[in-house]
Write a protein that holds these residues in place. Structure first.
Motif, mmCIF file in Angstrom:
data_model
loop_
_atom_site.group_PDB
_atom_site.id
_atom_site.type_symbol
_atom_site.label_atom_id
_atom_site.label_comp_id
_atom_site.label_asym_id
_atom_site.label_seq_id
_atom_site.Cartn_x
_atom_site.Cartn_y
_atom_site.Cartn_z
ATOM 1 N N LEU A 113 -0.224 -3.626 6.121
ATOM 2 C CA LEU A 113 -1.049 -2.908 5.157
ATOM 3 C C LEU A 113 -1.489 -1.553 5.709
ATOM 4 C CD1 LEU A 113 -3.314 -5.840 3.877
ATOM 5 C CD2 LEU A 113 -1.709 -4.522 2.491
ATOM 6 N N CYS A 114 -1.924 -1.564 6.949
ATOM 7 C CA CYS A 114 -2.370 -0.320 7.582
ATOM 8 C C CYS A 114 -1.202 0.634 7.814
ATOM 9 C CB CYS A 114 -3.066 -0.628 8.906
ATOM 10 S SG CYS A 114 -4.570 -1.606 8.731
ATOM 11 N N LEU A 136 0.798 -1.235 0.000
ATOM 12 C CA LEU A 136 0.000 0.000 0.000
ATOM 13 C C LEU A 136 0.827 1.280 0.000
ATOM 14 C CD1 LEU A 136 -3.098 -0.741 2.279
ATOM 15 C CD2 LEU A 136 -2.893 -0.718 -0.200
ATOM 16 N N PRO A 194 -0.518 3.108 -3.474
ATOM 17 C CA PRO A 194 -1.948 3.387 -3.289
ATOM 18 C C PRO A 194 -2.224 4.267 -2.081
ATOM 19 C CG PRO A 194 -1.596 1.078 -3.790
ATOM 20 C CD PRO A 194 -0.242 1.668 -3.546
ATOM 21 N N GLY A 195 -1.427 4.107 -1.025
ATOM 22 C CA GLY A 195 -1.624 4.926 0.172
ATOM 23 C C GLY A 195 -1.456 6.395 -0.109
ATOM 24 N N VAL A 225 0.231 2.915 4.684
ATOM 25 C CA VAL A 225 -0.371 4.169 4.215
ATOM 26 C C VAL A 225 0.069 5.369 5.042
ATOM 27 C CG1 VAL A 225 -2.401 2.912 3.413
ATOM 28 C CG2 VAL A 225 -2.450 3.982 5.676
#
Length: 455
Positions: A153-154, A102, A105-106, A157
């Motif tokens: 994933l978190c 990410l 995308p983040g 970003v």
């Protein structure tokens, strides 16, 4: 000559007078820097909490490399989880697989929906995942894999979103220092987490090692509440900012192209990717006995620093009309920097596994000093912001990298050092007698049968 000021001089004088009235260290932009400093501490505590706590989570007696681990820890902190070496390595990497996904995308999501919301949601979910880690570990190791990937994933970003936020808040002439203050939290968070983990693992507080995840996860959730209540996506949306500070920030940014969140995270993405690839190749070189551990560490550290220095210094010769090429050079330089993960970062576990956490904390503490000093040095070297002045800055950075490479080649070792070896007593039973042999950790080579008789 008339003593009256020309309109231009009057305008300049009014502007300087207005700037002098803008609040500084207790301004809203600096409060944002302080909050982000704490936030990056929380972010890195979530990244690194498993790195040290896994040693006291796992029953090393049943691990395939149990003897190595028993050298670096006492039996009083023996874990209960039967995870072999491959499982432990996979779990330590799982966070970064999610983290990598990410990055780009983040940055895009932060630019589209607002960095405040993205950072808040990312930190909250990462904190919840961390709180669930002890429960997952008691059920099935697959759940821990899933939780670590989700946390990654978190976390992926967060940094792109922070840069997007600073693109809206940081006046150009203050950006370096504001970002530096933000980044210092990374090193401090690592130091605190490593030190705290050792203490908590040896304590009975919340059953020992689970407390590491409860505290770091809870800290992230508390910070998320502060973030939501105190931060705005830009000075024009802040309810607490003064009119003079809002005008100062917006005017200083009015002639600058807004920072692109996707562009900002490209160097981080490349560095993360290169570090994973470098560590994989380094382990293969050692496993197949192509290179010794010492030469492997030297190879990746020196290659990384020479490559980083070369592209960094080359950036100083790129004109503003070739700004895209400058971004490419800086990104490649950062990617080479990722090689150090297979160099000095891993080297800490080679020569002093028992004290790796403490030494890493010391290294990170020292490493925060350049982050504090660099903006000041850059300001002194670039009073006119000319290309020649910035070339000197890049030469200085590249020169430091080359000097570090030379020193590392001269001094790096991988053998366990005498001061880091643990003096243990081996008890070997035979039909006639019991023999007690006091030896050092790094001077033993026992057979499988002998290891079973070792206490």
């Amino acid at each position: 000559m008339s003593s009256e000021k020309t309109p231009l001089l009057e305008s300049k004088g009014r502007n300087e007078d207005a700037i002098s009235k803008v609040p500084y260290y207790w301004s809203e932009r600096w409060k944002l820097a302080y909050i982000l400093f704490i936030g990056t501490m929380a972010h890195f505590s979530l990244r690194t909490n498993l790195s040290v706590s896994i040693v006291c989570m796992v029953n090393q007696t049943n691990s395939s490399n149990s003897y190595l681990h028993n050298q670096s820890r006492s039996r009083s902190d023996e874990g209960t989880l039967n995870w072999d070496t491959a499982t432990q390595t996979g779990l330590l990497s799982a966070y970064f697989y999610g983290y990598l996904v990410l990055q780009i995308p983040g940055g895009w999501v932060a630019s589209k929906f607002g960095p405040k919301k993205v950072v808040g949601i990312g930190m909250t979910l990462a904190g919840i995942a961390t709180l669930l880690t002890p429960l997952a570990a008691g059920q099935n190791v697959i759940y821990v894999y899933i939780i670590r990937v989700i946390a990654g994933l978190c976390g992926g970003v967060i940094y792109p979103s922070i840069y997007t936020l600073w693109g809206r808040w940081a006046p150009p002439l203050e950006a370096s220092l504001l970002i530096a203050v933000t980044g210092i939290g990374c090193g401090i968070g690592t130091i605190v987490t490593f030190a705290m983990t050792g203490v908590l693992c040896d304590s009975s507080f919340l059953n020992g090692w689970p407390s590491v995840f409860y505290i770091t996860g809870g800290f992230a959730l508390l910070w998320s509440i502060l973030w939501i209540l105190a931060v705005a996506d830009g000075p024009e949306l802040s309810k607490r900012i003064s009119a003079v500070e809002r005008e100062y920030i917006l005017k200083s940014l009015s002639n600058r192209t807004p920072q692109n969140g996707i562009l900002s995270c490209i160097p981080v993405l490349l560095e993360t990717t290169s570090s994973l690839v470098a560590c994989y190749i380094a382990d293969k070189l050692r496993q197949k006995k192509i290179l010794s551990t010492t030469y492997t560490r030297r190879l990746f550290q020196v290659t990384g620093y020479i490559g980083a220095a070369g592209f960094l210094m080359g950036t100083g010769y790129i004109s503003k009309e070739q700004r895209t090429l400058a971004v490419v050079f800086l990104s490649i330089s950062t990617a080479f920097n990722g090689f150090s993960m297979a160099g000095y970062s891993s080297n800490l576990l080679d020569f002093a596994p028992r004290y790796a956490g403490v030494i890493c904390g010391i290294c990170n503490f020292i490493g925060t000093v350049p982050g504090m000093v660099a903006p000041i040095v850059v300001g002194v070297l670039t009073p006119h912001k000319s290309q020649e002045e910035w070339r000197d800055v890049f030469y200085l950075g590249g020169g430091m990298a080359l000097l570090s490479a030379v020193l590392y080649v001269m001094l790096a070792r991988s053998d366990i050092q005498p001061w880091a070896a643990k003096h243990i007593e081996i008890i070997i039973e035979n039909p006639q007698s019991v023999i007690k042999v006091p030896i050092d950790d790094n001077s033993v080579n026992l057979s499988t049968h002998d290891r079973e008789l070792t206490h």
